[in-house]
Design a protein around this motif. Structure first.
Motif, PDB file in Angstrom:
ATOM      1  N   MET A   1       0.897  -0.952   0.049  1.00 52.50           N
ATOM      2  CA  MET A   1       0.126   0.382  -0.407  1.00 52.50           C
ATOM      3  C   MET A   1       0.864   1.410  -0.058  1.00 52.50           C
ATOM      4  O   MET A   1       0.383   2.218  -0.991  1.00 52.50           O
ATOM      5  CB  MET A   1      -0.966  -0.075   0.711  1.00 52.50           C
ATOM      6  CG  MET A   1      -2.153   1.209   1.198  1.00 52.50           C
ATOM      7  SD  MET A   1      -2.930   1.201   2.032  1.00 52.50           S
ATOM      8  CE  MET A   1      -2.993   1.316   3.795  1.00 52.50           C
ATOM      9  N   LEU A   2       1.982   1.054   0.804  1.00 48.84           N
ATOM     10  CA  LEU A   2       2.618   3.237   1.158  1.00 48.84           C
ATOM     11  C   LEU A   2       3.144   2.788  -0.378  1.00 48.84           C
ATOM     12  O   LEU A   2       3.415   3.910  -1.135  1.00 48.84           O
ATOM     13  CB  LEU A   2       4.300   1.907   2.126  1.00 48.84           C
ATOM     14  CG  LEU A   2       4.991   3.629   2.496  1.00 48.84           C
ATOM     15  CD1 LEU A   2       4.115   4.006   2.742  1.00 48.84           C
ATOM     16  CD2 LEU A   2       5.602   2.775   3.251  1.00 48.84           C
ATOM     17  N   LEU A   3       4.128   1.695  -1.017  1.00 41.97           N
ATOM     18  CA  LEU A   3       4.823   1.865  -2.172  1.00 41.97           C
ATOM     19  C   LEU A   3       4.030   2.158  -3.274  1.00 41.97           C
ATOM     20  O   LEU A   3       4.444   2.238  -4.617  1.00 41.97           O
ATOM     21  CB  LEU A   3       6.293   0.498  -2.637  1.00 41.97           C
ATOM     22  CG  LEU A   3       6.718   0.459  -1.271  1.00 41.97           C
ATOM     23  CD1 LEU A   3       7.917  -0.560  -1.572  1.00 41.97           C
ATOM     24  CD2 LEU A   3       7.366   2.158  -0.734  1.00 41.97           C
TER      25      LEU A   3
ATOM     26  N   SER B   1      -6.876   7.791  12.864  1.00 44.04           N
ATOM     27  CA  SER B   1      -5.337   7.665  12.335  1.00 44.04           C
ATOM     28  C   SER B   1      -4.773   6.192  11.059  1.00 44.04           C
ATOM     29  O   SER B   1      -3.658   6.767  10.267  1.00 44.04           O
ATOM     30  CB  SER B   1      -4.247   7.429  13.155  1.00 44.04           C
ATOM     31  OG  SER B   1      -4.938   9.156  14.404  1.00 44.04           O
ATOM     32  N   VAL B   2      -5.647   5.483  11.041  1.00 37.25           N
ATOM     33  CA  VAL B   2      -5.506   4.143  10.202  1.00 37.25           C
ATOM     34  C   VAL B   2      -4.964   5.160   8.776  1.00 37.25           C
ATOM     35  O   VAL B   2      -6.535   5.876   8.636  1.00 37.25           O
ATOM     36  CB  VAL B   2      -6.211   3.429  10.627  1.00 37.25           C
ATOM     37  CG1 VAL B   2      -6.528   2.391   9.470  1.00 37.25           C
ATOM     38  CG2 VAL B   2      -6.785   2.538  11.563  1.00 37.25           C
ATOM     39  N   GLY B   3      -4.499   4.785   8.008  1.00 34.96           N
ATOM     40  CA  GLY B   3      -4.456   5.080   6.512  1.00 34.96           C
ATOM     41  C   GLY B   3      -2.798   5.131   6.023  1.00 34.96           C
ATOM     42  O   GLY B   3      -2.365   5.514   7.087  1.00 34.96           O
ATOM     43  N   ALA B   4      -2.898   5.845   5.142  1.00 36.63           N
ATOM     44  CA  ALA B   4      -1.591   6.381   4.419  1.00 36.63           C
ATOM     45  C   ALA B   4      -1.684   7.755   5.239  1.00 36.63           C
ATOM     46  O   ALA B   4      -2.372   8.747   5.314  1.00 36.63           O
ATOM     47  CB  ALA B   4      -1.688   6.453   2.663  1.00 36.63           C
ATOM     48  N   TRP B   5      -0.390   8.072   5.367  1.00 36.59           N
ATOM     49  CA  TRP B   5       0.314   9.852   5.585  1.00 36.59           C
ATOM     50  C   TRP B   5       1.371  10.248   4.662  1.00 36.59           C
ATOM     51  O   TRP B   5       2.519   9.099   4.330  1.00 36.59           O
ATOM     52  CB  TRP B   5       1.319   9.287   7.089  1.00 36.59           C
ATOM     53  CG  TRP B   5      -0.373   8.890   7.850  1.00 36.59           C
ATOM     54  CD1 TRP B   5      -0.950   8.451   8.754  1.00 36.59           C
ATOM     55  CD2 TRP B   5      -1.002  10.280   8.509  1.00 36.59           C
ATOM     56  NE1 TRP B   5      -2.037   8.804   9.022  1.00 36.59           N
ATOM     57  CE2 TRP B   5      -2.074  10.494   9.378  1.00 36.59           C
ATOM     58  CE3 TRP B   5      -1.558  12.134   8.245  1.00 36.59           C
ATOM     59  CZ2 TRP B   5      -2.957  10.671   9.829  1.00 36.59           C
ATOM     60  CZ3 TRP B   5      -2.946  12.515   8.921  1.00 36.59           C
ATOM     61  CH2 TRP B   5      -3.480  12.204   9.663  1.00 36.59           C
ATOM     62  N   GLU B   6       1.722  11.416   4.686  1.00 33.95           N
ATOM     63  CA  GLU B   6       2.941  11.558   4.184  1.00 33.95           C
ATOM     64  C   GLU B   6       3.622  12.779   4.600  1.00 33.95           C
ATOM     65  O   GLU B   6       2.856  13.356   5.663  1.00 33.95           O
ATOM     66  CB  GLU B   6       2.654  12.674   2.626  1.00 33.95           C
ATOM     67  CG  GLU B   6       1.984  13.466   2.301  1.00 33.95           C
ATOM     68  CD  GLU B   6       2.102  13.591   1.056  1.00 33.95           C
ATOM     69  OE1 GLU B   6       1.225  15.168   1.059  1.00 33.95           O
ATOM     70  OE2 GLU B   6       2.779  13.165  -0.399  1.00 33.95           O
TER      71      GLU B   6
ATOM     72  N   VAL C   1       2.885   4.917   6.682  1.00 39.01           N
ATOM     73  CA  VAL C   1       0.606   3.564   6.680  1.00 39.01           C
ATOM     74  C   VAL C   1       1.058   3.063   8.082  1.00 39.01           C
ATOM     75  O   VAL C   1       1.433   2.803   8.566  1.00 39.01           O
ATOM     76  CB  VAL C   1       0.902   2.880   6.023  1.00 39.01           C
ATOM     77  CG1 VAL C   1       1.393   1.943   6.147  1.00 39.01           C
ATOM     78  CG2 VAL C   1      -0.078   2.569   4.988  1.00 39.01           C
ATOM     79  N   ILE C   2      -0.384   3.051   8.304  1.00 35.83           N
ATOM     80  CA  ILE C   2      -1.016   2.663   9.795  1.00 35.83           C
ATOM     81  C   ILE C   2      -2.576   1.419   9.418  1.00 35.83           C
ATOM     82  O   ILE C   2      -3.191   2.165   9.125  1.00 35.83           O
ATOM     83  CB  ILE C   2      -1.053   4.273  11.238  1.00 35.83           C
ATOM     84  CG1 ILE C   2      -0.198   4.963  11.457  1.00 35.83           C
ATOM     85  CG2 ILE C   2      -2.052   3.486  11.975  1.00 35.83           C
ATOM     86  CD1 ILE C   2      -0.505   5.824  11.958  1.00 35.83           C
TER      87      ILE C   2
END
Length: 136
Positions: free
Chosen positions: A11-13, A32-37, A45-46
């Motif tokens: 998911m991150l990449l 907070s679950v999900g993608a962050w930058e 990602v959490i």
């Protein structure tokens, strides 16, 4: 954890590289679950598994000598909702720096406008700031 970690890496990449800033809101630990930058470059990602969270982040930082270093960490975390912040306590399961494996790390999250400010809290209480945002 290995299958969850694999899914998180994919998911991150696989996220598009042209990410735009999204509005950050503190909410709850579960939100907070999900993608962050990272504002300065990098991704996180959490994922949630019951009352535990799994976090993965890839970024760079400037060390005390002024040199830029890569950081890659996978950790299992717990999160506490406080009145104006989230407190994350994480145990490092994987790191580019092998000496970090098994280390306990604490982070505090506070929202300022559309940016989520995250502080790493060192064992001696010193703080180092990082800014995160949601990708669009």
């Amino acid at each position: 954890m290995r299958s969850m970690l694999g899914a998180m890496v994919v998911m991150l990449l696989m996220s598009p590289l042209e990410l735009q800033a999204g509005d950050a809101s503190l909410g709850t630990c579960a939100a907070s679950v999900g993608a962050w930058e990272f504002i300065g470059g990098g991704r996180a990602v959490i994922a949630r598994d019951g009352d535990k969270y799994h976090a993965l982040w890839l970024t760079t930082f400037v060390n005390a000598d002024g040199a830029t270093e890569r950081e890659g960490v996978a950790a299992q975390c717990t999160c506490q909702n406080a009145s104006d912040k989230l407190v994350w306590k994480c145990r490092v399961a994987y790191s580019f720096e092998p000496s970090q494996v098994g280390a306990e790390q604490t982070f505090e999250w506070i929202v300022n406008g559309g940016t989520l400010n995250s502080w790493f809290i060192a064992p001696d209480g010193t703080r180092s700031a990082t800014a995160l945002r949601r990708p669009r």
